[in-house]
Scaffold this motif. Structure first.
Motif, PDB file in Angstrom:
ATOM      1  N   TYR A 178       0.861  -1.189   0.000  1.00 54.53           N
ATOM      2  CA  TYR A 178       0.000   0.000   0.000  1.00 54.53           C
ATOM      3  C   TYR A 178       0.888   1.227   0.000  1.00 54.53           C
ATOM      4  O   TYR A 178       1.578   1.514   0.965  1.00 54.53           O
ATOM      5  CB  TYR A 178      -0.921   0.019   1.221  1.00 54.53           C
ATOM      6  CG  TYR A 178      -1.739   1.286   1.336  1.00 54.53           C
ATOM      7  CD1 TYR A 178      -2.815   1.525   0.488  1.00 54.53           C
ATOM      8  CD2 TYR A 178      -1.418   2.260   2.289  1.00 54.53           C
ATOM      9  CE1 TYR A 178      -3.558   2.694   0.592  1.00 54.53           C
ATOM     10  CE2 TYR A 178      -2.158   3.424   2.401  1.00 54.53           C
ATOM     11  CZ  TYR A 178      -3.226   3.645   1.547  1.00 54.53           C
ATOM     12  OH  TYR A 178      -3.967   4.810   1.648  1.00 54.53           O
ATOM     13  N   LYS A 179       0.923   1.913  -1.134  1.00 58.92           N
ATOM     14  CA  LYS A 179       1.741   3.118  -1.295  1.00 58.92           C
ATOM     15  C   LYS A 179       3.190   2.892  -0.883  1.00 58.92           C
ATOM     16  O   LYS A 179       3.823   3.733  -0.252  1.00 58.92           O
ATOM     17  CB  LYS A 179       1.129   4.283  -0.522  1.00 58.92           C
ATOM     18  CG  LYS A 179      -0.236   4.702  -1.051  1.00 58.92           C
ATOM     19  CD  LYS A 179      -0.753   5.957  -0.356  1.00 58.92           C
ATOM     20  CE  LYS A 179      -2.076   6.401  -0.978  1.00 58.92           C
ATOM     21  NZ  LYS A 179      -2.621   7.623  -0.329  1.00 58.92           N
ATOM     22  N   GLY A 180       3.702   1.696  -1.220  1.00 57.45           N
ATOM     23  CA  GLY A 180       5.102   1.379  -0.945  1.00 57.45           C
ATOM     24  C   GLY A 180       5.354   0.714   0.382  1.00 57.45           C
ATOM     25  O   GLY A 180       6.466   0.251   0.649  1.00 57.45           O
ATOM     26  N   LEU A 190       0.870  -3.865   9.370  1.00 66.47           N
ATOM     27  CA  LEU A 190       1.987  -3.232   8.678  1.00 66.47           C
ATOM     28  C   LEU A 190       3.258  -3.979   9.050  1.00 66.47           C
ATOM     29  O   LEU A 190       3.635  -4.036  10.220  1.00 66.47           O
ATOM     30  CB  LEU A 190       2.109  -1.762   9.082  1.00 66.47           C
ATOM     31  CG  LEU A 190       3.341  -1.023   8.534  1.00 66.47           C
ATOM     32  CD1 LEU A 190       3.290  -0.928   7.015  1.00 66.47           C
ATOM     33  CD2 LEU A 190       3.464   0.359   9.168  1.00 66.47           C
ATOM     34  N   LYS A 191       3.915  -4.554   8.061  1.00 63.31           N
ATOM     35  CA  LYS A 191       5.129  -5.325   8.315  1.00 63.31           C
ATOM     36  C   LYS A 191       6.389  -4.485   8.207  1.00 63.31           C
ATOM     37  O   LYS A 191       7.322  -4.658   8.990  1.00 63.31           O
ATOM     38  CB  LYS A 191       5.214  -6.500   7.336  1.00 63.31           C
ATOM     39  CG  LYS A 191       4.051  -7.471   7.414  1.00 63.31           C
ATOM     40  CD  LYS A 191       4.013  -8.190   8.744  1.00 63.31           C
ATOM     41  CE  LYS A 191       5.158  -9.166   8.907  1.00 63.31           C
ATOM     42  NZ  LYS A 191       5.041  -9.961  10.161  1.00 63.31           N
ATOM     43  N   LEU A 192       6.411  -3.574   7.229  1.00 61.00           N
ATOM     44  CA  LEU A 192       7.650  -2.818   7.012  1.00 61.00           C
ATOM     45  C   LEU A 192       7.396  -1.511   6.286  1.00 61.00           C
ATOM     46  O   LEU A 192       6.706  -1.478   5.272  1.00 61.00           O
ATOM     47  CB  LEU A 192       8.633  -3.664   6.190  1.00 61.00           C
ATOM     48  CG  LEU A 192      10.002  -3.052   5.895  1.00 61.00           C
ATOM     49  CD1 LEU A 192      10.769  -2.823   7.204  1.00 61.00           C
ATOM     50  CD2 LEU A 192      10.801  -3.947   4.968  1.00 61.00           C
ATOM     51  N   ARG A 202       0.928   7.863   5.523  1.00 60.85           N
ATOM     52  CA  ARG A 202      -0.472   7.578   5.804  1.00 60.85           C
ATOM     53  C   ARG A 202      -0.715   6.083   5.710  1.00 60.85           C
ATOM     54  O   ARG A 202      -0.486   5.472   4.661  1.00 60.85           O
ATOM     55  CB  ARG A 202      -1.391   8.326   4.844  1.00 60.85           C
ATOM     56  CG  ARG A 202      -2.874   8.051   5.105  1.00 60.85           C
ATOM     57  CD  ARG A 202      -3.783   8.865   4.210  1.00 60.85           C
ATOM     58  NE  ARG A 202      -5.173   8.512   4.414  1.00 60.85           N
ATOM     59  CZ  ARG A 202      -5.938   8.968   5.394  1.00 60.85           C
ATOM     60  NH1 ARG A 202      -5.422   9.818   6.271  1.00 60.85           N
ATOM     61  NH2 ARG A 202      -7.193   8.591   5.513  1.00 60.85           N
ATOM     62  N   LEU A 203      -1.187   5.497   6.808  1.00 62.09           N
ATOM     63  CA  LEU A 203      -1.500   4.078   6.820  1.00 62.09           C
ATOM     64  C   LEU A 203      -2.905   3.851   6.267  1.00 62.09           C
ATOM     65  O   LEU A 203      -3.771   4.717   6.378  1.00 62.09           O
ATOM     66  CB  LEU A 203      -1.417   3.529   8.244  1.00 62.09           C
ATOM     67  CG  LEU A 203      -0.097   3.739   8.993  1.00 62.09           C
ATOM     68  CD1 LEU A 203      -0.167   3.089  10.374  1.00 62.09           C
ATOM     69  CD2 LEU A 203       1.085   3.184   8.205  1.00 62.09           C
ATOM     70  N   ASN A 220      13.504   9.502   8.699  1.00 62.27           N
ATOM     71  CA  ASN A 220      12.857  10.718   8.167  1.00 62.27           C
ATOM     72  C   ASN A 220      11.344  10.691   8.257  1.00 62.27           C
ATOM     73  O   ASN A 220      10.680  11.606   7.757  1.00 62.27           O
ATOM     74  CB  ASN A 220      13.282  10.916   6.707  1.00 62.27           C
ATOM     75  CG  ASN A 220      14.776  11.092   6.573  1.00 62.27           C
ATOM     76  OD1 ASN A 220      15.394  11.824   7.327  1.00 62.27           O
ATOM     77  ND2 ASN A 220      15.356  10.411   5.588  1.00 62.27           N
ATOM     78  N   VAL A 221      10.796   9.672   8.864  1.00 64.64           N
ATOM     79  CA  VAL A 221       9.328   9.577   8.980  1.00 64.64           C
ATOM     80  C   VAL A 221       8.852  10.324  10.219  1.00 64.64           C
ATOM     81  O   VAL A 221       9.400  10.146  11.304  1.00 64.64           O
ATOM     82  CB  VAL A 221       8.886   8.105   9.044  1.00 64.64           C
ATOM     83  CG1 VAL A 221       7.394   8.005   9.301  1.00 64.64           C
ATOM     84  CG2 VAL A 221       9.244   7.404   7.739  1.00 64.64           C
TER      85      VAL A 221
END
Length: 221
Positions: A178-180, A190-192, A202-203, A220-221
């Motif tokens: 999902y979006k990379g 979410l794995k990675l 954005r999840l 950088n997140v």
């Protein structure tokens, strides 16, 4: 520069890598040494009868044990089913790798430190990637996981500081993208998050669980 590593040198490098990763994550020294002993045993077991396919060292079971070339583009021979522990470690020449269909396993640290590698497009047949398999591939920007992919080892893309996108075959039953971002196929976990992603992430709304190391090394997140 390509350096042919002896078994003992390869063990020493991997032990150093594993100790640095484990200490960064708060693992105990005993745990780190247990992991290193496990990986050291893998090196010893890989000392098997090989077929003359220079610059590749491939055994009679289809395991690619070592590579001694200096090509910018490397084509893995057909018939290879597994790429062994540390086979391409610290090769700073390779920019592109073409993997054969039929490849099923990439073992721990197989491509660790391939600093010139720009993209990783894995075959549809690949089922698993081991711990630190592509660690410290600092210039890799994108990864593609195929239809049969099932298992990703701890810190498989550790220190891949340029990695911004992980794509997954839409027919994969275990993972999705999902979006990379790398998710389980149901988009619940979410794995990675690729460590090269920046700014706001954005999840997807269906997210219920964030994996233990999902955002590890995402500066950088």
């Amino acid at each position: 520069m390509i350096i042919k590593l002896t078994k003992s040198k390869k063990v020493a490098i991997i032990m150093s890598i594993m100790l640095s990763v484990t200490s960064a994550n708060g693992f105990s020294m005993i745990s780190a040494l247990n992991i290193n002993n496990d990986l050291t045993n893998k090196i010893i077991k890989n000392e098997t009868k090989d077929i003359n396919t220079y610059p590749f060292k491939i055994d009679d079971q289809g395991v690619l044990i070592e590579y001694h070339g200096n090509d910018i583009e490397v084509v893995i021979p057909a018939g290879v089913k597994k790429i062994a522990f540390g086979a391409f470690i610290n090769n700073d020449k390779i920019e592109k790798i073409i993997f054969p269909e039929g490849l099923e396993i990439i073992d721990e640290c197989a491509f660790y430190g391939c600093s010139s590698l720009k993209e990783i497009v894995l075959p549809e047949s690949l089922e698993s990637i081991g711990r630190l398999a592509f660690g410290n591939c600092i210039n890799c920007k994108k990864v593609y996981l195929g239809e049969k992919f099932k298992s990703i080892g701890e810190f498989a893309f550790w220190k891949c500081d340029s990695l911004r996108y992980i794509d997954v075959n839409k027919d994969n039953k275990d993972y999705s993208s999902y979006k990379g971002l790398l998710y389980t196929s149901d988009y619940h976990t979410l794995k990675l998050c690729p460590s090269g992603m920046s700014k706001n992430i954005r999840l997807i709304d269906s997210t219920k669980v964030i994996g233990e190391y999902a955002f590890f090394d995402c500066k950088n997140v």
